[in-house]
Design a protein around this motif. Sequence first.
Motif, PDB file in Angstrom:
ATOM      1  N   THR A  55       4.035   7.674  -4.635  1.00 18.10           N
ATOM      2  CA  THR A  55       4.755   6.567  -4.003  1.00 18.10           C
ATOM      3  C   THR A  55       5.346   5.627  -5.055  1.00 18.10           C
ATOM      4  OG1 THR A  55       3.198   6.671  -2.170  1.00 18.10           O
ATOM      5  CG2 THR A  55       4.547   4.693  -2.313  1.00 18.10           C
ATOM      6  N   SER A  56       4.583   5.428  -6.122  1.00 14.51           N
ATOM      7  CA  SER A  56       5.018   4.453  -7.128  1.00 14.51           C
ATOM      8  C   SER A  56       6.231   4.938  -7.916  1.00 14.51           C
ATOM      9  CB  SER A  56       3.869   4.130  -8.085  1.00 14.51           C
ATOM     10  OG  SER A  56       3.672   5.193  -8.993  1.00 14.51           O
ATOM     11  N   ILE A  57       6.463   6.241  -7.984  1.00 15.99           N
ATOM     12  CA  ILE A  57       7.614   6.716  -8.762  1.00 15.99           C
ATOM     13  C   ILE A  57       8.774   7.138  -7.866  1.00 15.99           C
ATOM     14  CG2 ILE A  57       6.265   7.415 -10.798  1.00 15.99           C
ATOM     15  CD1 ILE A  57       6.488  10.301  -9.781  1.00 15.99           C
ATOM     16  N   ARG A  58       8.646   6.899  -6.557  1.00 17.16           N
ATOM     17  CA  ARG A  58       9.785   7.179  -5.697  1.00 17.16           C
ATOM     18  C   ARG A  58      10.841   6.078  -5.839  1.00 17.16           C
ATOM     19  NH1 ARG A  58       6.518   8.542  -0.272  1.00 17.16           N
ATOM     20  NH2 ARG A  58       5.340  10.227  -1.198  1.00 17.16           N
ATOM     21  N   PRO A  59      12.117   6.444  -5.707  1.00 19.60           N
ATOM     22  CA  PRO A  59      13.124   5.395  -5.632  1.00 19.60           C
ATOM     23  C   PRO A  59      12.814   4.530  -4.413  1.00 19.60           C
ATOM     24  CG  PRO A  59      14.135   7.552  -5.875  1.00 19.60           C
ATOM     25  CD  PRO A  59      12.680   7.793  -5.646  1.00 19.60           C
ATOM     26  N   VAL A  60      13.042   3.225  -4.530  1.00 21.35           N
ATOM     27  CA  VAL A  60      12.598   2.303  -3.485  1.00 21.35           C
ATOM     28  C   VAL A  60      13.112   2.701  -2.103  1.00 21.35           C
ATOM     29  CG1 VAL A  60      12.711  -0.084  -2.694  1.00 21.35           C
ATOM     30  CG2 VAL A  60      12.344   0.416  -5.102  1.00 21.35           C
ATOM     31  N   LYS A 118      -4.504   2.795   4.245  1.00 24.54           N
ATOM     32  CA  LYS A 118      -3.611   2.390   5.335  1.00 24.54           C
ATOM     33  C   LYS A 118      -2.280   3.147   5.217  1.00 24.54           C
ATOM     34  CE  LYS A 118      -1.109  -1.807   6.739  1.00 24.54           C
ATOM     35  NZ  LYS A 118      -1.840  -2.641   7.697  1.00 24.54           N
ATOM     36  N   TRP A 119      -1.818   3.281   4.010  1.00 18.74           N
ATOM     37  CA  TRP A 119      -0.563   3.992   3.738  1.00 18.74           C
ATOM     38  C   TRP A 119      -0.701   5.481   4.094  1.00 18.74           C
ATOM     39  CZ3 TRP A 119       4.270   4.050   3.636  1.00 18.74           C
ATOM     40  CH2 TRP A 119       5.070   4.723   2.713  1.00 18.74           C
ATOM     41  N   ILE A 120      -1.870   6.030   3.823  1.00 15.30           N
ATOM     42  CA  ILE A 120      -2.099   7.450   4.133  1.00 15.30           C
ATOM     43  C   ILE A 120      -2.242   7.671   5.642  1.00 15.30           C
ATOM     44  CG2 ILE A 120      -3.808   9.309   3.910  1.00 15.30           C
ATOM     45  CD1 ILE A 120      -4.278   8.276   1.040  1.00 15.30           C
ATOM     46  N   PHE A 121      -2.940   6.741   6.306  1.00 13.43           N
ATOM     47  CA  PHE A 121      -3.216   6.903   7.743  1.00 13.43           C
ATOM     48  C   PHE A 121      -2.085   6.394   8.628  1.00 13.43           C
ATOM     49  CE2 PHE A 121      -7.853   7.229   6.690  1.00 13.43           C
ATOM     50  CZ  PHE A 121      -8.134   8.330   7.467  1.00 13.43           C
ATOM     51  N   ASP A 122      -1.070   5.777   8.036  1.00 11.32           N
ATOM     52  CA  ASP A 122      -0.014   5.155   8.842  1.00 11.32           C
ATOM     53  C   ASP A 122       0.473   6.101   9.948  1.00 11.32           C
ATOM     54  OD1 ASP A 122       2.080   2.649   8.362  1.00 11.32           O
ATOM     55  OD2 ASP A 122       2.956   4.351   9.441  1.00 11.32           O
ATOM     56  N   TYR A 178       4.808  -8.667   8.401  1.00 13.27           N
ATOM     57  CA  TYR A 178       5.363  -7.566   9.204  1.00 13.27           C
ATOM     58  C   TYR A 178       5.677  -6.332   8.388  1.00 13.27           C
ATOM     59  CZ  TYR A 178       5.948 -11.550  12.175  1.00 13.27           C
ATOM     60  OH  TYR A 178       5.702 -12.663  12.893  1.00 13.27           O
ATOM     61  N   TYR A 179       5.567  -6.442   7.089  1.00  9.19           N
ATOM     62  CA  TYR A 179       6.157  -5.427   6.265  1.00  9.19           C
ATOM     63  C   TYR A 179       5.401  -5.351   4.944  1.00  9.19           C
ATOM     64  CZ  TYR A 179       9.668  -3.649   2.993  1.00  9.19           C
ATOM     65  OH  TYR A 179      10.318  -2.966   2.024  1.00  9.19           O
ATOM     66  N   ILE A 180       5.153  -4.167   4.457  1.00 11.54           N
ATOM     67  CA  ILE A 180       4.477  -4.022   3.173  1.00 11.54           C
ATOM     68  C   ILE A 180       5.431  -3.361   2.191  1.00 11.54           C
ATOM     69  CG2 ILE A 180       2.584  -2.920   1.951  1.00 11.54           C
ATOM     70  CD1 ILE A 180       0.899  -3.148   4.404  1.00 11.54           C
ATOM     71  N   GLU A 181       5.514  -3.931   0.999  1.00 10.33           N
ATOM     72  CA  GLU A 181       6.403  -3.367   0.000  1.00 10.33           C
ATOM     73  C   GLU A 181       5.651  -2.262  -0.746  1.00 10.33           C
ATOM     74  OE1 GLU A 181       8.175  -6.544  -2.267  1.00 10.33           O
ATOM     75  OE2 GLU A 181       8.833  -5.062  -3.744  1.00 10.33           O
ATOM     76  N   TRP A 182       5.714  -1.045  -0.215  1.00 13.06           N
ATOM     77  CA  TRP A 182       4.828   0.014  -0.702  1.00 13.06           C
ATOM     78  C   TRP A 182       5.092   0.412  -2.145  1.00 13.06           C
ATOM     79  CZ3 TRP A 182       0.468   0.641   1.454  1.00 13.06           C
ATOM     80  CH2 TRP A 182       0.325   0.433   2.832  1.00 13.06           C
ATOM     81  N   GLY A 183       6.370   0.422  -2.552  1.00 16.66           N
ATOM     82  CA  GLY A 183       6.682   0.844  -3.915  1.00 16.66           C
ATOM     83  C   GLY A 183       6.001  -0.039  -4.946  1.00 16.66           C
ATOM     84  N   GLY A 184       6.210  -1.356  -4.817  1.00 20.26           N
ATOM     85  CA  GLY A 184       5.619  -2.298  -5.762  1.00 20.26           C
ATOM     86  C   GLY A 184       4.104  -2.279  -5.682  1.00 20.26           C
TER      87      GLY A 184
END
Lengths: 274, 308
Positions: free
Chosen positions: A31-36, B136-140, A234-240
């Motif tokens: 996830t961390s190396i995916r383009p945003v 949480k990210w895995i189970f989403d 409402y939202y999580i910034e998964w990349g960061g």
Amino acid sequence: MFKTLGKATKFSVLAIWLVFTIFPLYWMFLTSIRPVREVTKKFYYPHANSTLDSYRTLFNQYAFGTYIKNSFIVSFAASAFVIFIGMLGAYALARYKFKGKAQIMLVFLVTQMIPGLIALAPLYLLLSKVHLLNTLIALIFCYVGGMVPFATIMLRGFLQRIPPELDEAALIDGCNRFTALFRVVFPVALPGIAATFIFAFVQCWNELFLAMVLIDSDANKTFPVAERSFVGAYYIEWGGLAASVMIGIIPTVVMFGLMSKFMISGLSAGIVKG
Amino acid sequence: MAASVHKLVRKDGKKAQNILAPLWFLLPALIMVAIFIYYPVLATANMSFKNYKLFDQSNIFYNGFENFRGIFKDLAFRRILQNTVLWVTVSLFFQFFIGFGLALYLKSKFKFSGLYQGIIFIPWALSGFLMGLVWKWIFDDNLGVLNDLMLKLGLIETPIPWLSNANWAMAAVIIANIWYGVTFFVIMILAALQGVPNEILEAAELDGCGKAKSLFLVIIPFIRPTLILIILLRIIWITNFPDIIFGMTSGGPNQQTHILSSWLVQKITYDQDWGSGSALGLMMLGVLFVFTIFYLLATRLEKESEGN
């Protein structure tokens, strides 16, 4: 026949557990190396589009340099203090016979039952009275206070395994108890001390709730508190978030990795026999 | 002559020291524990009888047992209590047995066993809250890799509502907690197993004990005191461990995945109702205290009756 079957079972169980253990981290890494823009797309291996953008964001858009520095200061200082205080207490418990010793042990042991979370509100009020809110010193004090019992009990276990003749010899050579402890006993107990230090460090490095309640200003945030800012309502910034997780685990995993062999023998001394 | 005088003084000095010295050594530790652990307990006990809301500080007063009543009357209370019992028992069961199994396997060295240990110990070095977010990210429900994998493998037809359905969400947080806590048991049990003297095992083998027999008749009885202690520590620790739930669900949907300790965190940090939070904390402390005493009595009684 049975032997090969047993062996096959053993190594498949070990392999399954290995995959289960690593998978969350591997997934966070991907996830961390995916383009945003592609964070929500699922590819299961590093992709041609892979990028370090999420890592750059941490240091360009956010002040993760500062947060990491804060976490290092707090964790190192708290662990060092707790070792110092714990060693003094452990030495008394390991080497002296005195009235009330059992009661003092009980005072330390009972703390292991107390939910640390109940201290959040009282410590906030206490520290605001002495104007230490929002400082790293406040965090250091709280962490030391919280960890003293476990460190003392654990170090006592290590000290008990060191023959008392060692510090008695040092006393005859002109040391007092204090210098005997730190000049002679300390080096011998170093493996146990290192194990305790790492335990303490990992706890401080990962502590969230106290840091969340006591620290408000951006300049004094520790790493876990800063990571929480990727979690919006409402939202999580998964990349960061993923990038920060990957960076945040480096110090503790390195320490643990270096020590893992030694932890076992250390623990079997400190806890099993202590 | 000079040397003997020196010795005499030293002996005297040592005697005088002996009474007070250990207390001096213990003083810093005791002070820290008093301020940062026992004082907060007393303050919590006091605060639990107050109407104390952080956002309404002009309105603080003693309100008797109102906070406790409020907790019992809370619609989510029953569910949270059930969740706590489920969380502790199921997590403990799997953590213990997986941990025990792995420790037995790891006791005999094999190629790369050191490296293997290093890797499977990693969860312990990680932050529970962050790993909660990772899970949480895995189970989403929609974006998670778990549903994606299971769909692709044909295990399920429609995505499982892992985090939006309360029961699935409870299962999800417990799975994450098992992942997180097995390490503790592996480390502790491995340490205990290494303390079993080889002579005993060899003697058992000579007496014709098979592997299973020597496990149950020799190894387990030998490490039993350690097992009793680490299970107790673990029960307390899992009860007081809201981090994973906090990261994964924050107690949602609709308070249905809270356990007592995550509920406590919510009361203190989000609701800022410190009176109610303190009452809850005090109740938890009381329950754990009573439980510990019963646990220790029960395990000791069992041992005594075994001895007879």
